[in-house]
Scaffold this motif. Structure first.
Motif, mmCIF file in Angstrom:
data_model
loop_
_atom_site.group_PDB
_atom_site.id
_atom_site.type_symbol
_atom_site.label_atom_id
_atom_site.label_comp_id
_atom_site.label_asym_id
_atom_site.label_seq_id
_atom_site.Cartn_x
_atom_site.Cartn_y
_atom_site.Cartn_z
ATOM 1 N N VAL A 184 0.836 -1.205 0.000
ATOM 2 C CA VAL A 184 0.000 0.000 0.000
ATOM 3 C C VAL A 184 0.872 1.257 0.000
ATOM 4 O O VAL A 184 0.611 2.211 -0.742
ATOM 5 C CB VAL A 184 -0.948 0.000 1.222
ATOM 6 N N ALA A 212 -0.547 13.271 0.910
ATOM 7 C CA ALA A 212 -0.063 11.904 1.076
ATOM 8 C C ALA A 212 -0.733 11.194 2.245
ATOM 9 O O ALA A 212 -1.095 10.012 2.158
ATOM 10 C CB ALA A 212 1.456 11.903 1.264
ATOM 11 N N GLN A 230 1.477 6.489 -6.737
ATOM 12 C CA GLN A 230 0.260 7.201 -7.128
ATOM 13 C C GLN A 230 0.477 8.707 -7.074
ATOM 14 O O GLN A 230 0.056 9.449 -7.971
ATOM 15 C CB GLN A 230 -0.892 6.793 -6.202
ATOM 16 N N ASN A 235 -6.102 4.371 1.167
ATOM 17 C CA ASN A 235 -5.634 3.130 0.553
ATOM 18 C C ASN A 235 -5.508 1.992 1.554
ATOM 19 O O ASN A 235 -5.739 0.835 1.217
ATOM 20 C CB ASN A 235 -4.309 3.378 -0.171
ATOM 21 N N ASP A 239 2.589 1.662 -3.433
ATOM 22 C CA ASP A 239 1.607 2.074 -4.432
ATOM 23 C C ASP A 239 1.144 3.511 -4.214
ATOM 24 O O ASP A 239 0.898 4.247 -5.180
ATOM 25 C CB ASP A 239 0.394 1.138 -4.420
ATOM 26 N N THR A 240 1.041 3.925 -2.944
ATOM 27 C CA THR A 240 0.586 5.290 -2.659
ATOM 28 C C THR A 240 1.633 6.315 -3.093
ATOM 29 O O THR A 240 1.294 7.353 -3.682
ATOM 30 C CB THR A 240 0.281 5.449 -1.160
ATOM 31 N N LEU A 277 -4.162 9.982 1.310
ATOM 32 C CA LEU A 277 -4.114 8.832 0.410
ATOM 33 C C LEU A 277 -3.720 7.560 1.142
ATOM 34 O O LEU A 277 -4.265 6.484 0.877
ATOM 35 C CB LEU A 277 -3.147 9.105 -0.744
ATOM 36 N N VAL A 278 -2.745 7.655 2.059
ATOM 37 C CA VAL A 278 -2.362 6.485 2.845
ATOM 38 C C VAL A 278 -3.564 5.986 3.646
ATOM 39 O O VAL A 278 -3.854 4.785 3.677
ATOM 40 C CB VAL A 278 -1.175 6.808 3.780
#
Length: 331
Positions: free
Chosen positions: A39, A69, A46, A76, A42-43, A72-73
């Motif tokens: 994760v 960020a 992203q 996700n 990928d974050t 998003l973390v």
């Protein structure tokens, strides 16, 4: 499963049964931390959005992107593990409210006033160091300090941070674990420059030229699809790897093959004793048709002959075609 049976760093002395309940739940969901690590990788990718921006370095992000960020973390991780929404905090885990905080600086988490007294899932990742951590702690007001951040208008932001003398309060789930390497960030600068600008003629510095130069210069080392996507900068980035006009065809006369994550590619790479490409990875290598002088080198049978890894003493010769995959056309 008992708490003592769970893998990962043990928490030491902790008299918070709610924290330990959440910890046990998270370690049961992800015993080795691989899902968490994916994760985070990928974050970061992203945010970099290499396909559209060509970026691969966190330092090139805009301030607003870095600020985003943490959100998003949080999102996700919730998607990956299916955490329920909390009423006041981000998540509801085992019936307990848990706030999620991310920072690129270890112990740099900023705790808002509404999270005081609550459990916090604190996450750190650093692409420069290729490391990450995740842990839990109770946001005890007595063991936090005000951030000291003041706005241009003189207002403090009202957040708190963990004081240095209380860093040990964090009960680690996983601590200082390896983050999948951001290859473009960690190869030598001269190699990176040659890949990003493979030709003196700017008009020839296409996505195909960059991808081909990548596999020419970075051999016997895993390369993720994210790297290919960043260099190709197009939706069908895999086209730049395939045989039909892609890097496999361009590099074949130079003796270079590009193994993918197909089982027969993996088997050949294992026989040659080079890194075996995992899901979403490639590994390139220059090969030489096996000769009597290669008696001590590992070999793999491909395209009707045995092949070995080439060294500087081996002349360049056309590489074998890779074993067929289940797809109609080779990828």
């Amino acid at each position: 499963m008992q708490l003592a049976d769970l893998p990962g760093p043990q928490p030491g002395v902790c008299d918070d049964p709610e924290l330990m309940l959440v910890r046990q739940h998270l370690l049961t969901l992800d015993p080795d931390g691989h899902r968490f690590a994916k994760v985070l990788r990928d974050t970061i990718d992203q945010l970099l959005d290499g396909e559209h921006t060509g970026r691969f370095d966190w330092r090139d992000l805009h301030k607003t992107e870095k600020t985003h960020a943490g959100t998003l973390v949080e999102i996700n991780l919730q998607r990956e593990f299916g955490f329920a929404d909390g009423q006041d905090m981000d998540y509801l885990i085992e019936g307990l409210e848990v706030d999620c905080k991310f920072s690129q600086k270890l112990y740099g988490w900023m705790i808002p006033p509404e999270a005081l007294g609550e459990l916090c899932l604190v996450v750190w990742a650093d692409d420069q160091q290729s490391r990450w951590s995740a842990g839990l702690f109770r946001a005890d007001r007595q063991k936090l300090t005000t951030s000291g951040t003041v706005t241009k208008k003189g207002n403090r932001d009202g957040k708190f941070s963990l004081t240095k003398q209380h860093h040990a309060l964090v009960t680690w789930l996983w601590h200082n674990e390896p983050l999948q390497e951001n290859l473009l960030l960690h190869i030598p600068a001269e190699t990176r420059q040659a890949i990003l600008n493979p030709s003196a003629n700017p008009r020839r510095n296409s996505g195909q030229a960059r991808v081909s130069e990548l596999f020419r210069r970075v051999q016997r080392r895993p390369v993720s699809r994210t790297v290919v996507r960043t260099l190709a900068q197009q939706k069908d980035y895999m086209k730049r790897v395939r045989y039909n006009g892609g890097a496999r065809a361009i590099l074949q006369p130079e003796g270079i093959v590009i193994f993918g994550d197909y089982p027969n590619h993996q088997a050949a790479a294992a026989q040659l004793e080079i890194p075996v490409p995992q899901e979403g990875e490639f590994v390139s290598a220059r090969l030489s048709r096996a000769q009597p002088r290669h008696s001590d080198r590992p070999r793999a049978f491909m395209d009707g002959h045995y092949w070995v890894l080439a060294d500087d003493t081996d002349p360049i010769e056309a590489a074998p075609l890779l074993p067929e995959t289940k797809k109609a056309s080779q990828d």
